[in-house]
Design a protein around this motif. Structure first.
Motif, short mmCIF file in Angstrom:
data_model
loop_
_atom_site.label_atom_id
_atom_site.label_comp_id
_atom_site.label_asym_id
_atom_site.label_seq_id
_atom_site.Cartn_x
_atom_site.Cartn_y
_atom_site.Cartn_z
N GLY A 59 0.81 -1.21 0.00
CA GLY A 59 0.00 0.00 0.00
C GLY A 59 0.84 1.26 0.00
O GLY A 59 0.48 2.23 0.64
N GLN A 60 1.98 1.25 -0.68
CA GLN A 60 2.86 2.41 -0.65
C GLN A 60 2.35 3.48 -1.59
O GLN A 60 1.87 3.20 -2.68
CB GLN A 60 4.28 2.00 -1.04
CG GLN A 60 4.94 1.05 -0.07
CD GLN A 60 6.35 0.71 -0.50
OE1 GLN A 60 6.67 0.86 -1.67
NE2 GLN A 60 7.15 0.23 0.43
N ASN A 61 2.52 4.75 -1.17
CA ASN A 61 2.19 5.87 -2.03
C ASN A 61 3.43 6.25 -2.85
O ASN A 61 4.51 5.67 -2.66
CB ASN A 61 1.71 7.05 -1.18
CG ASN A 61 2.71 7.45 -0.12
OD1 ASN A 61 3.91 7.24 -0.30
ND2 ASN A 61 2.23 8.00 0.98
N PRO A 62 3.35 7.24 -3.77
CA PRO A 62 4.51 7.59 -4.60
C PRO A 62 5.72 7.99 -3.78
O PRO A 62 6.86 7.69 -4.16
CB PRO A 62 3.97 8.74 -5.45
CG PRO A 62 2.50 8.50 -5.53
CD PRO A 62 2.12 7.92 -4.21
N GLY A 63 5.49 8.71 -2.65
CA GLY A 63 6.63 9.10 -1.82
C GLY A 63 7.34 7.90 -1.23
O GLY A 63 8.58 7.85 -1.20
N ASP A 64 6.56 6.90 -0.78
CA ASP A 64 7.18 5.70 -0.22
C ASP A 64 7.94 4.94 -1.29
O ASP A 64 9.03 4.40 -1.04
CB ASP A 64 6.12 4.80 0.40
CG ASP A 64 5.41 5.48 1.57
OD1 ASP A 64 6.06 6.34 2.18
OD2 ASP A 64 4.24 5.17 1.82
N GLN A 65 7.37 4.86 -2.49
CA GLN A 65 8.04 4.16 -3.58
C GLN A 65 9.36 4.86 -3.93
O GLN A 65 10.38 4.20 -4.17
CB GLN A 65 7.13 4.08 -4.80
CG GLN A 65 5.87 3.26 -4.56
CD GLN A 65 4.94 3.29 -5.76
OE1 GLN A 65 5.22 3.95 -6.75
NE2 GLN A 65 3.82 2.57 -5.66
N ALA A 66 9.34 6.21 -3.97
CA ALA A 66 10.57 6.94 -4.27
C ALA A 66 11.61 6.74 -3.17
O ALA A 66 12.80 6.55 -3.45
CB ALA A 66 10.26 8.43 -4.44
N MET A 67 11.15 6.73 -1.92
CA MET A 67 12.08 6.52 -0.80
C MET A 67 12.70 5.13 -0.86
O MET A 67 13.90 4.96 -0.63
CB MET A 67 11.35 6.74 0.53
CG MET A 67 12.26 6.69 1.74
SD MET A 67 13.39 8.08 1.83
CE MET A 67 12.24 9.38 2.32
N GLN A 68 11.86 4.12 -1.21
CA GLN A 68 12.40 2.77 -1.31
C GLN A 68 13.38 2.66 -2.47
O GLN A 68 14.43 2.01 -2.37
CB GLN A 68 11.26 1.78 -1.48
CG GLN A 68 11.72 0.32 -1.55
CD GLN A 68 10.55 -0.66 -1.65
OE1 GLN A 68 9.39 -0.25 -1.62
NE2 GLN A 68 10.87 -1.94 -1.76
N GLY A 69 13.05 3.32 -3.59
CA GLY A 69 13.96 3.28 -4.74
C GLY A 69 15.29 3.94 -4.41
O GLY A 69 16.36 3.44 -4.80
N LEU A 70 15.25 5.05 -3.68
CA LEU A 70 16.51 5.71 -3.30
C LEU A 70 17.31 4.84 -2.34
O LEU A 70 18.55 4.80 -2.40
CB LEU A 70 16.21 7.07 -2.66
CG LEU A 70 15.68 8.16 -3.60
CD1 LEU A 70 15.34 9.42 -2.81
CD2 LEU A 70 16.71 8.49 -4.69
N SER A 71 16.61 4.16 -1.43
CA SER A 71 17.32 3.26 -0.51
C SER A 71 18.02 2.15 -1.27
O SER A 71 19.18 1.80 -0.97
CB SER A 71 16.34 2.68 0.51
OG SER A 71 15.74 3.70 1.28
#
Length: 864
Positions: free
Chosen positions: A614-626
């Motif tokens: 249930g990730q939003n775009p911000g969470d997806q971007a944060m995971q991608g950066l991680s």
């Protein structure tokens, strides 16, 4: 009538201050008129009491008498002519000038207009009453006795100084000889026979006054050693003679016994006699002057930083002038094993100056010797400390040698402690050079498993190569190379022990390991306090990192067995841990520390399992950066291993060197992720997204393969930057700018990898990872702002602060004030915290507040 009554009452109260003011004015005029008179008298009396007229020619005595007498008469006549006794009116005027509104003059005035008018007369009467009240506060006016304008060269002080000197070192009886000086032969009995005078001047360091022998009766006389005896014989030569046995002179040093002027030092007890008319004899003995003494005051104290302090007490009859401490190696007590088996190189004892008290009496004082010997090779070895002091006469005193282990900085990191031990062995003897090189090479055999801070590996290898080259040199290891290697090993050990780790979780584990090692080694209370402060700071950073990484849109799933702990309870656990260690209850402290460690690890697992769906775009971007950051770290590790291969050609990669810890997608890089955990993949046989092998010959990645993977990471970062949420906000723009810098650094790293410039590539990759971290922090702030604005729109209270507590948290849902939400995010939280602390300090300083509130504010200040 009212004026007369007020004036009379004021005059009655002003009699005393008016009389004192008048006397002060008379003193002023007397001083200004007659200051030359007493200055001349002072000078004349000083000359006569010092006996200067006895040695001067008769003509000079007459001329001086005429000049001084004439000047005295002239200034006396001028003073009598100028002096006027102050009148009462003058004193009245001076007193009135010092009062506001000149009330005395007002009491003497008459009403000019309005006489006969009742209202006007009432105003005038009120005015007189006010002036009378002011006059009642009159005090005497202090006289101004300054005459610097009339005596710009301060001749009066010169004459006064001469008179004081004559009173101290002269004699009043010499005034009676002025007649002899003016008219030789008129003295009668004095001129008919010989005379003498003499002084004994003790050494200056004793602080004792000079002795005038003419005033001392015959008999025993105690004087300090080194006192100076000065004698003067007058009259016919040979009438008087000196006989003494106190100087110890012999041969040509002895002056004729009848010489008119004689001088010598008292070096021993004996007899001093003046033979002849009016002569005297004294039995001179040397006053006792005990040698100084010094002794340690308490045990040696060692601070957490390694600095030692030792109190000492020094005493002497006349004062200690200097002191020093000598630290010598107690060779008999050294346990000769490992690198200490060989005979040590010659090394001078340590000599340090003892601090002397600046103010006060040095005859008995206590001071503290503070030094830091952390870099000395004798740290931890048995030594003896001897304190020595000396006095002005050259006597020395020393303390009983005190046995101790030389204090210094303690190293709790195992690798740092091992390096420091090898540094000690190297400084113990240059013959240990080969053994030290072998031990360091063995310790660093598997660097990935031992060295936590990769930046210390290359300096350690450089120091090792330099040491091996020095040992293999024709003349053996030189002193210069020995000192150079020792300094390099010290820097590496300090960095390993106190290095600034970027990751909060690693820093927390490091603090726990150091604290456990300190408990096992029996650390002091100061070291425990320092390590506890480090643990508290690391735990706060770790909790803050967890709060920043937590998904703000999802609440953690709590099971029925989940336990919660508040910040106060965590603080109580830490306080309890420190108390147990200070009380020496090591077993209980180790058990509590292990429980705390498990609790932190479980907290990490709980936080790591959140946000998987249930990730939003911000969470997806944060995971991608991680993931990008983790892959970049793995790629940097591989580049670092290739750089190692350049220094160790042909060395087989150790377990875990070439394949551990791959990226999340298995296609970008191996190494350690930023959480310090190892992956499960292997380097050999893995493929990139295009299906091409990533390794070069023999399964090892080459520079071009690394460059290609660096280019793919740069493309992934550019895609994340273009799709980054939070556009238009300050944190969102800051995140984009940080990722742009990271992309540029990745491009530079790619160019360096293509040119096989691995060192430059590592620097660019490090800057790229730092830029990615900055972008993640800014993205987290942007997401927090979006969450706050979204909640405000849903509740219709976006701009209302009434539902937040003073720390910026939302109000609780169950009626309590405050919630478990994180505090305000961003750099502004530090300013808010500082402002809040300043406000608490300001309120605690307001004494008019209730005592209950002041006690509460004090408790807040004690805690924070």
């Amino acid at each position: 009538m009212a004026r007369e009554t007020a004036r009379n009452e004021a005059l009655e109260r002003l009699n005393r201050p008016l009389r004192l003011t008048r006397l002060g004015m008379a003193a002023e005029r007397f001083t200004r008129c007659f200051w030359p008179v007493w200055s001349i008298l002072f000078a004349v009396f000083a000359v006569l009491m010092l006996g200067l007229h006895e040695t001067a020619p008769v003509e000079a005595v007459w001329i001086g008498a005429l000049l001084s007498g004439s000047a005295l008469l002239v200034f006396l006549f001028r003073g009598l002519r100028w002096f006027r006794w102050p009148s009462r009116a003058e004193a009245w005027e001076r007193l009135d000038s010092t009062l506001p509104g000149r009330p005395l003059q007002a009491l003497s005035d008459d009403q000019a207009i309005g006489s006969g008018d009742a209202a006007s007369e009432a105003v005038w009467a009120a005015h007189l009453e006010r002036m009378a009240a002011r006059a009642a506060k009159a005090r005497r006016v202090a006289p101004d006795l300054r005459i610097s304008g009339r005596d710009p060269y301060a001749l009066r002080y010169v004459a006064l100084t001469a008179l004081v000197t004559a009173l101290l070192f002269g004699s009043v009886w010499k005034i009676s000889t002025v007649g002899q000086a003016v008219a030789p032969g008129a003295g009668g009995s004095v001129a008919a026979g010989p005379s003498w005078e003499g002084w004994i001047e003790p050494p200056a360091y004793t602080g004792k006054p000079s002795l005038y022998l003419a005033d001392i009766a015959p008999g025993p006389l105690d004087v300090p050693r080194g006192s100076r005896v000065s004698l003067r014989l007058y009259g016919e030569v040979g009438a008087l003679s000196v006989d003494e046995t106190i100087s110890g002179r012999a041969g040509n040093e002895i002056e004729p016994a009848t010489a008119a002027a004689q001088g010598f030092d008292v070096m021993q007890g004996g007899r001093l006699a003046i033979n002849g008319p009016g002569g005297r004899e004294w039995a001179v003995s040397i006053a006792p002057d005990r040698p100084p003494s010094v002794e340690p005051d308490g045990e040696v104290e060692r601070e957490a930083s390694g600095r030692m302090s030792q109190k000492f007490r020094a005493r002497d009859d006349y004062g200690v002038t200097a002191g020093r401490g000598v630290i010598a190696l107690d060779t008999a007590e050294v346990v000769r094993r490992f690198g200490l088996v060989v005979d040590p190189d010659p090394r001078e004892p340590i000599e340090i100056d003892l601090p002397m008290t600046i103010s006060g009496d040095r005859s008995d004082f206590t001071e503290t010797l503070v030094e830091d010997f952390s870099k000395h090779p004798w740290v931890g070895l048995p030594v003896t400390l001897t304190l020595m002091v000396s006095d002005a006469s050259g006597q020395e005193g020393s303390s009983v040698p005190m046995q101790m282990a030389l204090p210094g900085k303690r190293f709790f990191d195992p690798l740092a402690a091992a390096i420091i031990e090898q540094r000690r062995d190297l400084l113990w003897s240059r013959s240990n050079g080969k053994r030290v090189a072998q031990v360091i090479r063995a310790v660093t055999h598997r660097p990935d498993e031992i060295i936590r801070d990769g930046s210390t590996y290359l300096p350690l290898r450089v120091a090792l190569r330099r040491l091996e080259a020095g040992v293999a040199a024709a003349g053996g290891l030189s002193t210069e190379i020995q000192e150079e290697i020792a300094e390099a090993l010290w820097d590496i050990a300090v960095k390993l022990e106190d290095g600034n780790l970027a990751d909060a979780a690693e820093r927390l584990r490091r603090a726990q390991d150091r604290l456990a090692e300190a408990m096992r080694n029996g650390a002091t209370n100061e070291e425990i306090a320092e390590l506890m402060d480090e643990l508290r700071q690391a735990m706060q950073d770790y909790m803050r990192q967890l709060a920043q990484q937590q998904d703000p849109n999802q609440q953690p799933q709590m099971s029925e067995n989940t336990q919660t702990i508040t910040g106060d309870q965590l603080q109580q656990l830490l306080d309890r841990l420190q108390q147990l260690m200070e009380e020496g209850r090591t077993a209980e402290a180790m058990q509590l520390l292990e429980q705390l460690r498990q609790m932190m690890e479980n907290m990490q697992v709980t936080q790591g399992q959140q946000g998987q769906q249930g990730q939003n775009p911000g969470d997806q971007a944060m995971q991608g950066l991680s993931e990008t950051l983790r892959d970049q770290q793995g790629l940097s590790d591989e580049a670092f291993r290739d750089l190692q291969e350049q220094f160790n050609p042909g060395q087989q990669p150790q377990t875990g060197e070439s394949g551990q810890n791959q990226g999340s997608q298995g296609d970008m890089g191996q190494g350690r992720d930023h959480e310090g955990q190892q992956g499960q993949g292997q380097a050999q046989g893995q493929q990139d997204p295009e299906g091409q092998p990533r390794a070069g010959e023999n399964g090892q990645p080459d520079a071009r393969t690394l460059a290609e993977r660096q280019r793919q990471l740069q493309r992934r970062l550019d895609d994340l930057r273009q799709n980054l949420p939070g556009a238009g906000t300050e944190p969102g723009d800051a995140a984009r700018e940080a990722l742009r810098r990271g992309s540029d650094e990745m491009g530079r790293a790619e160019e360096s990898l293509e040119n096989n410039q691995l060192a430059e590539a590592l620097d660019s990759q490090a800057r790229a990872m730092e830029a990615i971290r900055d972008g993640m922090r800014s993205l987290g702030e942007a997401m927090a702002q979006q969450q706050q604005s979204g909640q405000g729109q849903q509740t219709g209270q976006a701009n209302s602060n009434s539902q937040r507590d003073p720390l910026g948290r939302e109000a609780g849902t169950s009626g309590s004030f405050g919630s478990e939400d994180s505090l305000l995010q961003g750099d502004d939280i530090y300013r808010k915290a500082r402002d809040l602390l300043d406000e608490i300090r300001r309120r605690s300083g307001e004494r008019e507040r209730p005592q209950l509130e002041l006690d509460y504010l004090r408790r807040l200040l004690d805690r924070f």
